[in-house]
Design a protein around this motif. Sequence first.
Motif, PDB file in Angstrom:
ATOM      1  N   ALA A  17       0.792  -1.311   0.176  1.00  0.00           N
ATOM      2  CA  ALA A  17      -0.075  -0.016  -0.119  1.00  0.00           C
ATOM      3  C   ALA A  17       0.883   1.113   0.101  1.00  0.00           C
ATOM      4  CB  ALA A  17      -0.807   0.025   1.187  1.00  0.00           C
ATOM      5  N   LEU A  18       0.564   2.308  -0.897  1.00  0.00           N
ATOM      6  CA  LEU A  18       1.473   3.497  -0.921  1.00  0.00           C
ATOM      7  C   LEU A  18       0.907   4.624  -0.722  1.00  0.00           C
ATOM      8  CD1 LEU A  18       4.174   4.877  -2.092  1.00  0.00           C
ATOM      9  CD2 LEU A  18       2.933   4.773  -4.476  1.00  0.00           C
ATOM     10  N   HIS A  19       1.263   5.514   0.351  1.00  0.00           N
ATOM     11  CA  HIS A  19       0.592   6.678   0.509  1.00  0.00           C
ATOM     12  C   HIS A  19       1.934   7.948   0.472  1.00  0.00           C
ATOM     13  CE1 HIS A  19      -3.176   5.377   1.794  1.00  0.00           C
ATOM     14  NE2 HIS A  19      -2.758   4.499   2.255  1.00  0.00           N
ATOM     15  N   ALA A  20       1.523   8.872  -0.244  1.00  0.00           N
ATOM     16  CA  ALA A  20       2.795   9.792  -0.263  1.00  0.00           C
ATOM     17  C   ALA A  20       2.040  11.176  -0.141  1.00  0.00           C
ATOM     18  CB  ALA A  20       3.174  10.025  -1.637  1.00  0.00           C
ATOM     19  N   ALA A  21       2.974  12.100   0.492  1.00  0.00           N
ATOM     20  CA  ALA A  21       2.258  13.472   1.117  1.00  0.00           C
ATOM     21  C   ALA A  21       2.045  14.331   0.024  1.00  0.00           C
ATOM     22  CB  ALA A  21       3.301  13.941   2.025  1.00  0.00           C
ATOM     23  N   ASP A  22       2.453  14.164  -1.607  1.00  0.00           N
ATOM     24  CA  ASP A  22       2.032  15.044  -2.671  1.00  0.00           C
ATOM     25  C   ASP A  22       1.814  14.280  -3.800  1.00  0.00           C
ATOM     26  OD1 ASP A  22       4.765  15.298  -4.389  1.00  0.00           O
ATOM     27  OD2 ASP A  22       5.479  15.167  -2.270  1.00  0.00           O
ATOM     28  N   VAL A  29       7.231   7.419  -7.891  1.00  0.00           N
ATOM     29  CA  VAL A  29       7.615   6.327  -7.418  1.00  0.00           C
ATOM     30  C   VAL A  29       6.619   5.093  -7.685  1.00  0.00           C
ATOM     31  CG1 VAL A  29       7.451   5.141  -4.956  1.00  0.00           C
ATOM     32  CG2 VAL A  29       8.593   7.563  -5.240  1.00  0.00           C
ATOM     33  N   LEU A  30       5.353   5.507  -8.061  1.00  0.00           N
ATOM     34  CA  LEU A  30       4.485   4.557  -8.550  1.00  0.00           C
ATOM     35  C   LEU A  30       4.858   4.007  -9.975  1.00  0.00           C
ATOM     36  CD1 LEU A  30       1.880   2.756  -7.908  1.00  0.00           C
ATOM     37  CD2 LEU A  30       0.449   4.927  -9.137  1.00  0.00           C
ATOM     38  N   ALA A  31       5.518   4.794 -10.840  1.00  0.00           N
ATOM     39  CA  ALA A  31       6.095   4.467 -12.049  1.00  0.00           C
ATOM     40  C   ALA A  31       7.244   3.313 -11.993  1.00  0.00           C
ATOM     41  CB  ALA A  31       6.422   5.471 -13.042  1.00  0.00           C
ATOM     42  N   PHE A  32       7.832   3.825 -10.986  1.00  0.00           N
ATOM     43  CA  PHE A  32       8.900   2.763 -10.727  1.00  0.00           C
ATOM     44  C   PHE A  32       8.660   1.230 -10.156  1.00  0.00           C
ATOM     45  CE2 PHE A  32      12.339   0.742  -8.295  1.00  0.00           C
ATOM     46  CZ  PHE A  32      13.467   0.653  -8.995  1.00  0.00           C
ATOM     47  N   LEU A  57       5.606   8.379   1.978  1.00  0.00           N
ATOM     48  CA  LEU A  57       6.623   9.129   1.092  1.00  0.00           C
ATOM     49  C   LEU A  57       6.024  10.583   1.865  1.00  0.00           C
ATOM     50  CD1 LEU A  57       6.387   7.715  -2.440  1.00  0.00           C
ATOM     51  CD2 LEU A  57       7.906   6.989  -0.674  1.00  0.00           C
ATOM     52  N   ALA A  58       7.070  11.175   2.133  1.00  0.00           N
ATOM     53  CA  ALA A  58       6.975  12.479   2.708  1.00  0.00           C
ATOM     54  C   ALA A  58       8.137  13.455   2.591  1.00  0.00           C
ATOM     55  CB  ALA A  58       6.496  12.464   4.199  1.00  0.00           C
ATOM     56  N   GLY A  59       7.878  14.585   2.471  1.00  0.00           N
ATOM     57  CA  GLY A  59       9.182  15.703   2.366  1.00  0.00           C
ATOM     58  C   GLY A  59       9.510  15.835   3.864  1.00  0.00           C
ATOM     59  N   ARG A  60       8.704  16.418   4.613  1.00  0.00           N
ATOM     60  CA  ARG A  60       8.783  16.617   5.824  1.00  0.00           C
ATOM     61  C   ARG A  60       7.712  16.172   7.073  1.00  0.00           C
ATOM     62  NH1 ARG A  60       7.106  20.905   9.761  1.00  0.00           N
ATOM     63  NH2 ARG A  60       5.589  21.717   8.190  1.00  0.00           N
ATOM     64  N   THR A 109      18.084   5.564  -3.308  1.00  0.00           N
ATOM     65  CA  THR A 109      17.647   5.240  -4.636  1.00  0.00           C
ATOM     66  C   THR A 109      16.361   4.769  -4.510  1.00  0.00           C
ATOM     67  OG1 THR A 109      18.570   2.962  -4.982  1.00  0.00           O
ATOM     68  CG2 THR A 109      19.783   5.096  -5.699  1.00  0.00           C
ATOM     69  N   LEU A 110      15.566   4.594  -5.575  1.00  0.00           N
ATOM     70  CA  LEU A 110      14.075   3.744  -5.614  1.00  0.00           C
ATOM     71  C   LEU A 110      14.302   2.337  -5.403  1.00  0.00           C
ATOM     72  CD1 LEU A 110      12.308   5.770  -8.548  1.00  0.00           C
ATOM     73  CD2 LEU A 110      11.724   5.884  -6.266  1.00  0.00           C
ATOM     74  N   GLN A 111      15.417   1.741  -5.951  1.00  0.00           N
ATOM     75  CA  GLN A 111      15.758   0.349  -5.622  1.00  0.00           C
ATOM     76  C   GLN A 111      15.958   0.116  -4.234  1.00  0.00           C
ATOM     77  OE1 GLN A 111      15.220  -2.465  -7.841  1.00  0.00           O
ATOM     78  NE2 GLN A 111      15.362  -3.589  -5.760  1.00  0.00           N
ATOM     79  N   ASP A 112      16.650   0.983  -3.484  1.00  0.00           N
ATOM     80  CA  ASP A 112      16.643   1.006  -2.021  1.00  0.00           C
ATOM     81  C   ASP A 112      15.594   1.025  -1.325  1.00  0.00           C
ATOM     82  OD1 ASP A 112      19.608   1.060  -2.325  1.00  0.00           O
ATOM     83  OD2 ASP A 112      19.550   3.246  -2.075  1.00  0.00           O
ATOM     84  N   VAL A 113      14.617   1.574  -1.755  1.00  0.00           N
ATOM     85  CA  VAL A 113      13.274   1.634  -1.144  1.00  0.00           C
ATOM     86  C   VAL A 113      12.609   0.309  -1.281  1.00  0.00           C
ATOM     87  CG1 VAL A 113      10.835   2.774  -1.215  1.00  0.00           C
ATOM     88  CG2 VAL A 113      12.862   3.986  -1.631  1.00  0.00           C
TER      89      VAL A 113
END
Length: 215
Positions: A17-22, A29-32, A57-60, A109-113
């Motif tokens: 499940a993916l949630h991002a602040a923006d 990220v979803l594309a990767f 995923l968040a900036g601050r 990197t995105l692979q690290d994620v």
Amino acid sequence: MQLSGNQAERTAPVALALHAADPITAEGVLAFLRSVPEQVTVLPEQQESEAEVLLLLAGRVTDNFLARMRCRTFTPIPCVLVANAISDAQLVRAIGHGLTGFLPRQQVTLQDVVDAVRSSRSGRTQLPDSSVDLLVEHFRRMQQNLNGGAAPGGLAEREVAVLRLLAEGMDTAEMAAHLSYSERTIKNIIHGFITRLGVRNRTHAVAHAIRADVL
């Protein structure tokens, strides 16, 4: 060769499940993630209850963000957070909400994620060394309190040791060397008793300890 149940689970894609602040960050990220279907499967919102890991995923990191995180993790699943930074207090709260991995956004990197997500499903924790130091100190202090290891004035023994060295005029580096702690740990101890005692600074904390007959 037939894989065992545990081996099959380790090799199967992680239901994520993916949630991002923006939304812009979310799209990238979803594309990767969709380009590596053999590693992760991003679930649609209506199927999030079936997720094995929650990726945030968040900036601050804000208190509101953590509050939303708590609401999303009412069914306990591992959570991986990617953000610019997180404060000590926020890290402790986030772990209470199921956080198993924190990745500084600028350093991965995105692979690290993806790797962190897969490790999280396997029950492994991934935190920066500085965060590990903080948690060790936090839980050590909790254990001291449970064991009655507090000195007069509501201070733990380690806090008293640091206050004594402060009273002698030592700086952070000198105290770390004297007590065989990292400078980060010394700073966390000082921040902890300044916040808890409601004092303004190190000098005020020493004065409080003297008045309480701790020093």
